[in-house]
Scaffold this active site. Structure first.
Site, short mmCIF file in Angstrom:
data_model
loop_
_atom_site.label_atom_id
_atom_site.label_comp_id
_atom_site.label_asym_id
_atom_site.label_seq_id
_atom_site.Cartn_x
_atom_site.Cartn_y
_atom_site.Cartn_z
N ALA B 59 38.87 33.13 51.63
CA ALA B 59 38.64 32.52 50.33
C ALA B 59 37.41 33.17 49.72
O ALA B 59 36.53 33.61 50.44
CB ALA B 59 38.41 31.03 50.49
N THR B 60 37.38 33.22 48.38
CA THR B 60 36.32 34.02 47.79
C THR B 60 35.30 33.25 46.96
O THR B 60 34.47 32.57 47.54
CB THR B 60 36.90 35.20 47.04
OG1 THR B 60 37.99 34.72 46.26
CG2 THR B 60 37.41 36.24 47.99
N THR B 61 35.35 33.29 45.64
CA THR B 61 34.16 32.93 44.87
C THR B 61 34.13 31.47 44.43
O THR B 61 35.11 30.95 43.89
CB THR B 61 34.07 33.84 43.63
OG1 THR B 61 34.24 35.17 44.07
CG2 THR B 61 32.74 33.68 42.93
#
Lengths: 262, 305
Positions: B59-61
């Site tokens: 998962a990123t930002t």
């Protein structure tokens, strides 16, 4: 060395049951009333912190009378049971029936094996999507379970209060009507009957009231504080019909907490 | 989960003691806890096969912004496994309880499991104690859970959440960030985590205004996510074809609220319109007509032509 007297099993059980029943009848009553908006729990309880009614899980609540330390112990066990089950399976897999079974086995074992039975009586209730799917289980000190419909009263003066509920309860009550019935029933105890002056009036700040609200998602349990109660109950002494019209729109109460996230 | 054969509640349930779900489960049924599983030797690189060379989805930002009445948290919707987009509509911002939320970056599977445990931990405490846990208490519980994951983090499966909420005692929105060892740091005004966080943080520095309303804070969060998606391949921008918008949560004294797609659609479309022909979102570019020649020669540094 003294030889213990022989006591027949019948006598032993009867003595234990009498002991437990006496302990339970000493405390104040709790009533549970099902209505179209959910399930209402009410008790005369001046304490803001020592609850007789509490949340177990999303749609399941717990009410108890008797010895505080014993039912608190069972309540904590119930929350642990529900949270662990909900965490390892899914939130929808926590049911009142499962919990009632676990409580019944626990109380039954304690009643037969321990020298002192628990002096408690419990209600485990689950609010369903419709009033027909509500589940209300009443558990007694010996582990017996009863599947109740509509209303339950337990604790001191339970007989008088049950009689009042039986006379007045009907399916399809809304929340304010159910709440008024619950409070009136609590006031119709043995003391009021002896005085012969009709139900006692109980001030909102002397009441512990909570509801499993059918309309809410996820955690449906909410407590109703004194201000919300005063609004829902209407002026004391007012007839049921006009008060209903006045306060029909008062649901949910002013101190309704925000809708929990889905 | 050990079950008593008689069907009665196991003795451990009836023992008075901790209000912590994690502590209870660690004693009674440790196998259901995330940290209890033994991993085979070798890092996450030992995983092979499948798209993304066996990498677990990441998962990123996530961005979080304090505003006048609370805090806004927003996360993009992309999860990546190596070079592959693993999921286009993953949700990475979760309610922790009525007055706080947690956003996750790092290994998605572990992070989601951690959030689930964290949610139960807070709810369990609230039910047993009959009171809400303090903001500091919540932040510390999450810190302990991240520390519990340190072994996995060292094998490449790190989880780095950001925690934000409305502190009922201090009556303000607060943000807490973490590192992989469970170290926790209170952030002032705004913060971002995840692979696109460098770009998002740069944007937030320029977009943040103290004491704004929720609307401006939501707009700033969506703008910052746009900037992250613009430069970071692992961060997804708003998907106009599928109408997938970022997850945006607003937490105030009234509680947690996730913005609906209708509400958010307008904000996203406004951001997209603002960036059309001006992808950097330069506020000066809006005032000057686009056909005016750029004053590049005087401003450009050492870049050779």
């Amino acid at each position: 060395m003294s030889v213990p007297f022989y006591v027949s099993p019948e006598q032993l059980m009867k003595d234990k049951a009498d002991f437990a029943r006496k302990g339970i009848a000493r405390g104040r009553a709790v009533v549970v009333v099902a209505c179209s908006d959910g399930i209402v729990f009410a008790s005369e309880n001046a304490s803001r912190a020592l609850h007789k009614i509490s949340e177990i899980y999303d749609r399941v609540a717990f009410a108890a009378v008797g010895k505080y330390n014993e039912f608190e112990n069972l309540r904590v066990a119930g929350v642990r049971y529900a949270d662990l089950r909900g965490y390892s399976y899914d939130r929808s897999d926590v049911t009142a029936r499962g919990l009632a079974n676990a409580y019944a086995q626990t109380l039954g074992t304690i009643f037969t094996t321990e020298s002192k039975p628990y002096e408690v009586e419990l209600v485990v209730a689950e609010v369903g999507a419709t009033p027909e799917r509500d589940q209300v289980y009443r558990l007694t000190y010996d582990g017996s379970v009863a599947d109740e419909h509509g209303y339950v009263a337990m604790g001191g003066s339970a007989e008088q209060i049950t009689a009042k509920l039986a006379e007045r309860w009907q399916p399809g009550l809304d929340l304010p009507a159910a709440l008024r019935l619950a409070v009136e029933a609590l006031g119709s105890d043995a003391a009021a009957a002896a005085a012969g002056s009709g139900p006692r009036t109980i001030a909102p700040d002397q009441l512990e009231v909570a509801v499993l609200d059918r309309a809410r998602t996820r955690r449906t349990f909410r407590r109703l504080g004194a201000p919300a109660l005063a609004g829902l109950l209407g002026a004391p002494g007012a007839g049921a019909a006009p008060a209903e019209a006045e306060h029909g729109g008062a649901v949910p109460g002013p101190d309704t907490p925000p809708e929990p996230p889905a | 989960m050990s079950q008593d054969p008689s069907g009665r509640l196991p003795a451990a349930y009836l023992v008075p003691g901790s209000s912590s779900f994690t502590e209870f489960v660690r004693d009674h049924a440790p196998e259901v806890l995330p940290g209890a599983r033994r991993l085979p030797a070798g890092g996450a690189g030992a995983l092979t096969g499948g798209p993304g060379a066996g990498q677990p989805p990441h998962a990123t930002t996530i961005v979080a912004i304090v505003f006048a009445d609370g805090v806004v948290m927003a996360g993009d919707r992309r999860a990546t496994a190596g070079n592959v987009i693993a999921q286009r509509d993953i949700e990475k911002v979760f309610p922790a309880d009525d007055h706080s939320c947690v956003g996750i970056a790092g290994t998605a599977g572990l992070a989601i499991e951690m959030v689930r445990l964290f949610q139960v931990e807070l709810e369990h405490f609230e039910k047993l104690e009959g009171a809400l846990m303090s903001f500091e208490g919540k932040a510390n519980r999450l810190s302990a859970m991240i520390r519990g994951n340190l072994g996995l983090a060292m094998q490449g499966l790190a989880v780095v959440p950001v925690f934000a909420g409305y502190d009922l005692a201090e009556q303000r929105g607060r943000i807490v960030s973490y590192d992989v060892t469970g170290g926790r740091y209170e952030e002032v005004d705004h913060h971002a985590v995840g692979s696109g966080s460098v770009f998002a943080r740069g944007a937030l520095k320029k977009l943040f205004r103290p004491g704004t309303g929720a609307e401006q804070a939501v707009r700033a969060a969506v703008e910052a996510l746009w900037d992250a998606a613009d430069d970071d391949s692992a961060t997804g921008g708003p998907d106009l074809l599928r109408r997938i918008w970022p997850v945006v949560a607003v937490v105030t004294a009234d509680g947690f609220r996730r913005l609906g797609d209708d509400e958010l659609g307008g904000v996203v479309e406004a951001v997209v319109a603002g960036r059309t022909g001006n992808p950097g979102g330069n506020p000066l570019a809006v005032q000057s007509p686009p056909q005016s020649p750029p004053q590049a020669p005087t401003q450009q540094g050492g870049a050779p032509a």
